[in-house]
Design an enzyme around this catalytic site. Structure first.
Site, PDB file in Angstrom:
ATOM      1  N   ARG A  10       0.846  -1.212   0.000  1.00  0.00           N
ATOM      2  CA  ARG A  10       0.000   0.000   0.000  1.00  0.00           C
ATOM      3  C   ARG A  10       0.874   1.252   0.000  1.00  0.00           C
ATOM      4  O   ARG A  10       0.554   2.263  -0.603  1.00  0.00           O
ATOM      5  CB  ARG A  10      -0.954   0.008   1.196  1.00  0.00           C
ATOM      6  N   GLU A  57     -18.631   4.277  -0.243  1.00  0.00           N
ATOM      7  CA  GLU A  57     -17.829   3.610  -1.270  1.00  0.00           C
ATOM      8  C   GLU A  57     -18.609   3.357  -2.558  1.00  0.00           C
ATOM      9  O   GLU A  57     -18.047   3.407  -3.652  1.00  0.00           O
ATOM     10  CB  GLU A  57     -17.271   2.284  -0.731  1.00  0.00           C
ATOM     11  N   PHE A  82     -14.332  -3.140   1.322  1.00  0.00           N
ATOM     12  CA  PHE A  82     -15.375  -2.196   0.906  1.00  0.00           C
ATOM     13  C   PHE A  82     -15.328  -1.954  -0.604  1.00  0.00           C
ATOM     14  O   PHE A  82     -16.366  -1.797  -1.241  1.00  0.00           O
ATOM     15  CB  PHE A  82     -15.235  -0.895   1.687  1.00  0.00           C
ATOM     16  N   HIS A 108      -5.360  -3.301   2.227  1.00  0.00           N
ATOM     17  CA  HIS A 108      -5.806  -4.115   3.360  1.00  0.00           C
ATOM     18  C   HIS A 108      -6.512  -5.384   2.885  1.00  0.00           C
ATOM     19  O   HIS A 108      -7.545  -5.780   3.407  1.00  0.00           O
ATOM     20  CB  HIS A 108      -6.696  -3.309   4.312  1.00  0.00           C
ATOM     21  N   ASP A 116      -7.521  -5.965  13.286  1.00  0.00           N
ATOM     22  CA  ASP A 116      -8.890  -5.493  13.032  1.00  0.00           C
ATOM     23  C   ASP A 116      -9.880  -6.649  12.889  1.00  0.00           C
ATOM     24  O   ASP A 116     -11.079  -6.484  13.097  1.00  0.00           O
ATOM     25  CB  ASP A 116      -8.939  -4.620  11.768  1.00  0.00           C
ATOM     26  N   ARG A 166      -1.565  -4.382   3.909  1.00  0.00           N
ATOM     27  CA  ARG A 166      -1.263  -3.458   4.993  1.00  0.00           C
ATOM     28  C   ARG A 166       0.121  -3.727   5.576  1.00  0.00           C
ATOM     29  O   ARG A 166       0.806  -2.816   6.026  1.00  0.00           O
ATOM     30  CB  ARG A 166      -2.320  -3.625   6.090  1.00  0.00           C
TER      31      ARG A 166
END
Lengths: 313, 276
Positions: A10, A57, A82, A108, A116, A166
């Protein structure tokens, strides 16, 4: 490995956008995750070419389609969950169906999101995006490949889904690395079995190759950075020459790399194969190493699967 | 507009309606009700308002139109055909296997269609993207999008509304076709999206409410929309679903059903009698 340089793909994505900005006309959209997707790096340098869409989104993907319809390429970024999940229908109908020039920067991806947990660990994006006609899917294995992939995606006319991670990954490609869209990369040759990895799992496959070598097993390692369209030739050649394959991906074993490879082999040159991936279950919270261990995304598991497929030859 | 021009536009709208009836009759399916309700607005937008050239449908600086309520494609196709984008005779190929006139608009198949639509809520967002691109590039084109009142139950319509107001898209004009009916019944009974005016106003729109079949009102509204700076405009057009065909007017049954031969003949006779 301690002295190996590491960078999250990323991060490479955000830097690549900045590097490409003076050369090409495009804009970048994000949905309130610029700090995490690393489009924030671009936002800081090119505020006039960055547009935050807020936490919406679906709207972002259709807005991206509208911008692209005027001839301007768009990078639209969010977390993979998303971008490919929440906004699936907008990606399909607003971007995919008209074939518009939108590059989806989905960060991610996979289990390596870490703490998470399940709601944010997208293990389904290859499967969903693969089902959209004309969608190109890229999953780079390190920062070097990610950087090159962003430019290749921009130069490709039509929708592209790029998955970035990530977690910081070791740099395994040299500075002279050339990215070819749709072409698998032979990372290391071998004769007894082929390990087909994508993204994070490419370096894990290379680790597995070393472990197998210690036991006298010669493993070929192929990096499939373009999940779609997949490089059939390199896979059929591997099946013919090594006779058995193991796929490894940070994704559900249903519908992703493992399925794509199986589809190619079964129709062209059937060979014993096994799939390493998330086995039809949701993720959970934990550190990345703990999660990789928990879900069997390890060199040791690839080694075990490799021995198994060799027996089935 | 002169009275003579209004008569011309009324007749054009009537031709558009005939095209809608012919096309859905030939297809034996499709959505005549919500197509008929927007025929007057379509006539005004395409024959009076928009800067477009049927010979150059992809011209960079052209005004854009997005039919967010894409199921009323027969209205868009009939309008484009009569405006010269493709032959009127092709309208009866609607929804056929070898036709370019898909059940919902396809920007890659139909000359003059600026965005593929059909899935409700997506078109208004795409229109926002076009308007933003115009701002980025310093172009003075305007973007028009027609949304349905049932469509306004989609959350994305309000995501797009937030976006349009946040980025001060005064080059965007949203037209809400308020005909009051959706597939399952009256909008207020299925899932009440009203009051639209207060909702759009709260999001930051300039709101104009008109009779969507009155050309003087339509003209005034579009002129007002163009003069408003710093915010997008929504024209809430009160319309009659099925307008122009007696047995289709205000009937939910004609949302997604085509006229049979007999009904087609009656509808065409009625519409022919409406020419001035």
């Amino acid at each position: 490995m301690a002295d190996v340089k590491k960078i999250a793909t990323r991060e490479a994505y955000g830097n690549a956008l900045c590097a490409l900005a003076p050369k090409y006309d495009f804009v970048v959209l994000d949905a309130d995750l610029a700090a995490a997707t690393k489009t924030g790096i671009f936002k800081k340098q090119y505020p006039d070419r960055f547009f935050d869409c807020g936490i919406a989104e679906g709207n972002m993907m259709s807005v991206a389609a509208g911008i692209a319809s005027t001839g301007k390429p768009v990078f639209a970024s969010s977390f993979a969950m998303f971008a490919s999940g929440r906004a699936f229908e907008q990606v399909r109908n607003s971007i995919g169906y008209p074939g518009l020039n939108v590059k989806i920067g989905a960060t991610h991806g996979g289990i390596s999101v870490g703490e998470d947990g399940a709601t944010h660990q997208c293990n389904e994006d290859f499967a969903t995006m693969r089902s959209i006609p004309g969608m190109v899917i890229i999953n780079p294995c390190d920062g070097v490949e990610a950087t090159a992939a962003v430019e290749a995606a921009l130069l490709h006319q039509g929708p592209v889904y790029m998955r970035f991670g990530r977690y910081a990954l070791p740099i395994i490609n040299g500075d002279d690395y050339k990215f070819e869209l749709g072409k698998g990369v032979l990372m290391a040759d071998g004769t007894d079995v082929t390990l087909v990895g994508t993204g994070f799992m490419v370096s894990v496959c290379l680790d597995a190759r070393e472990l197998l070598a210690k036991e006298g097993i010669s493993a070929r390692v192929i990096n499939i950075h373009t999940i779609k369209p997949i490089d059939k030739d390199i896979l059929i050649k591997a099946a013919k020459e090594t006779g058995a394959l193991v796929t490894a991906e940070e994704h559900t074993i249903m519908g992703g790399l493992g399925s794509a490879v199986a589809e190619v082999l079964v129709e062209n040159h059937p060979a014993p194969m096994a799939r390493v991936g998330v086995e039809d279950t949701f993720g959970r919270s934990g550190t990345v190493p703990a999660l990789m261990e928990y879900y069997g995304l390890t060199a040791e598991n690839i080694v075990a699967k490799a021995k198994e497929v060799i027996k089935r030859k | 507009m002169t009275e003579a021009r209004i008569i011309e536009l009324k007749n054009i709208a009537n031709k558009i309606r005939i095209g809608i009836i012919d096309a859905t009759h030939a297809a034996k399916c499709g959505h005549p009700g919500g197509s008929l309700s927007i025929a007057d607005i379509m006539a005004y937008v395409y024959f009076e308002k928009m800067n477009i050239d049927p010979k150059a449908p992809k011209a960079k600086g052209r005004d854009r139109f997005v039919l967010s309520k894409g199921h009323t494609a027969p209205a868009l196709y009939s309008t484009l055909a009569h405006r010269g984008f493709f032959p009127v005779e092709d309208l009866v190929t609607l929804r056929k296997i070898d036709s370019y006139l898909q059940g919902h608009p396809d920007m890659n198949k139909v000359p003059g269609v600026d965005m593929s639509t059909g899935s409700l809520g997506l078109g208004i967002s795409a229109a926002c993207g076009m308007a933003l691109a115009g701002k980025i590039d310093g172009k003075d084109y305007r973007v028009y999008t027609v949304i349905g009142d049932g469509e306004s139950e989609e959350g994305q319509v309000w995501e797009a509304s937030m976006f349009a107001c946040h980025y001060k898209l005064d080059n965007l004009c949203v037209i809400l076709d308020l005909n009051g009916l959706q597939i399952d019944g009256p909008i207020t009974e299925v899932m009440n999206p009203t009051p639209h005016d207060k909702k759009f106003e709260a999001f930051g729109f300039h709101v104009i409410t008109i009779d969507g079949h009155d050309f003087n009102a339509i003209e005034a509204a579009f002129a007002e929309a163009e003069s408003v700076k710093g915010k997008p405009t929504v024209i809430i057009a009160k319309t009659t679903k099925g307008k122009g065909v007696s047995f289709m007017e205000n009937s939910v049954n004609w949302h997604g059903a085509a006229p049979n031969d007999e009904q087609h003949a009656v509808a065409i006779k009625e519409l022919n009698e409406r020419f001035i």
